[in-house]
Design a protein around this motif. Structure first.
Motif, mmCIF file in Angstrom:
data_model
loop_
_atom_site.group_PDB
_atom_site.id
_atom_site.type_symbol
_atom_site.label_atom_id
_atom_site.label_comp_id
_atom_site.label_asym_id
_atom_site.label_seq_id
_atom_site.Cartn_x
_atom_site.Cartn_y
_atom_site.Cartn_z
ATOM 1 N N ASP A 15 36.524 97.725 -56.174
ATOM 2 C CA ASP A 15 37.572 97.562 -57.183
ATOM 3 C C ASP A 15 37.299 96.362 -58.078
ATOM 4 O O ASP A 15 37.558 96.390 -59.276
ATOM 5 C CB ASP A 15 38.964 97.508 -56.565
ATOM 6 C CG ASP A 15 39.164 96.377 -55.579
ATOM 7 O OD1 ASP A 15 38.171 95.882 -55.006
ATOM 8 O OD2 ASP A 15 40.322 95.989 -55.356
ATOM 9 N N GLU A 16 36.739 95.294 -57.517
ATOM 10 C CA GLU A 16 36.375 94.131 -58.324
ATOM 11 C C GLU A 16 35.272 94.478 -59.319
ATOM 12 O O GLU A 16 35.318 94.059 -60.481
ATOM 13 C CB GLU A 16 35.903 92.984 -57.432
ATOM 14 C CG GLU A 16 36.994 92.354 -56.608
ATOM 15 C CD GLU A 16 36.450 91.349 -55.603
ATOM 16 O OE1 GLU A 16 35.220 91.286 -55.382
ATOM 17 O OE2 GLU A 16 37.268 90.617 -55.015
ATOM 18 N N ALA A 17 34.276 95.232 -58.870
ATOM 19 C CA ALA A 17 33.168 95.619 -59.742
ATOM 20 C C ALA A 17 33.662 96.485 -60.902
ATOM 21 O O ALA A 17 33.277 96.270 -62.056
ATOM 22 C CB ALA A 17 32.095 96.360 -58.946
ATOM 23 N N CYS A 18 34.551 97.438 -60.611
ATOM 24 C CA CYS A 18 35.078 98.314 -61.666
ATOM 25 C C CYS A 18 36.006 97.571 -62.614
ATOM 26 O O CYS A 18 35.983 97.796 -63.823
ATOM 27 C CB CYS A 18 35.782 99.517 -61.048
ATOM 28 S SG CYS A 18 34.641 100.687 -60.299
ATOM 29 N N THR A 19 36.821 96.677 -62.080
ATOM 30 C CA THR A 19 37.712 95.881 -62.916
ATOM 31 C C THR A 19 36.908 94.946 -63.819
ATOM 32 O O THR A 19 37.184 94.847 -65.023
ATOM 33 C CB THR A 19 38.681 95.052 -62.050
ATOM 34 O OG1 THR A 19 39.459 95.940 -61.249
ATOM 35 C CG2 THR A 19 39.599 94.197 -62.907
#
Length: 123
Positions: A110-114
């Motif tokens: 989720d951090e990578a996509c955000t």
């Protein structure tokens, strides 16, 4: 692994994984998503109620006998694919090392996509 095996590794867990990812992105990016169906993707979502025309896509990539990878990316209105990360069959972020070996990262999906989404919005 054969192509069908690569696909099946992700198919059983993709619904829950993507639901959690979309929920996280909605909180952080304050955007809404609608599930779309595109033949080449295992799953995809389009950004809804936004001036941005983006799709979050999950594509299965077969890597051979011992490893199956998936790729999460944002597809923009120009057709450019902004890769968030690659994931293993446990939905953990993976990175290819200089010697070509795939290793698990400490980064959360989720951090990578955000991070990638915010970079696209800022551009």
């Amino acid at each position: 692994m054969q192509n069908n095996d690569s696909f099946l590794v992700f198919k059983s867990e993709i619904e829950g994984f993507m639901a959690r990812l979309i929920q996280s992105l909605q909180k952080v990016a304050k955007m809404h998503f609608i599930r779309t169906s595109v033949p080449q993707n295992l799953m995809s979502f389009s950004v809804q109620n936004s001036s941005m025309n983006l799709q979050l896509r999950f594509v299965v990539i077969g890597q051979g006998k011992d490893m199956t990878l998936g790729r999460l990316s944002w597809l923009d209105q120009r057709g450019y694919d902004h890769v968030c990360c690659y994931v293993n069959d446990g939905f953990k972020c993976m990175k290819r090392t200089e010697n070509g070996v795939w290793r698990e990262q400490n980064k959360r999906v989720d951090e990578a996509c955000t991070h990638r989404l915010l970079a696209i919005k800022a551009a």
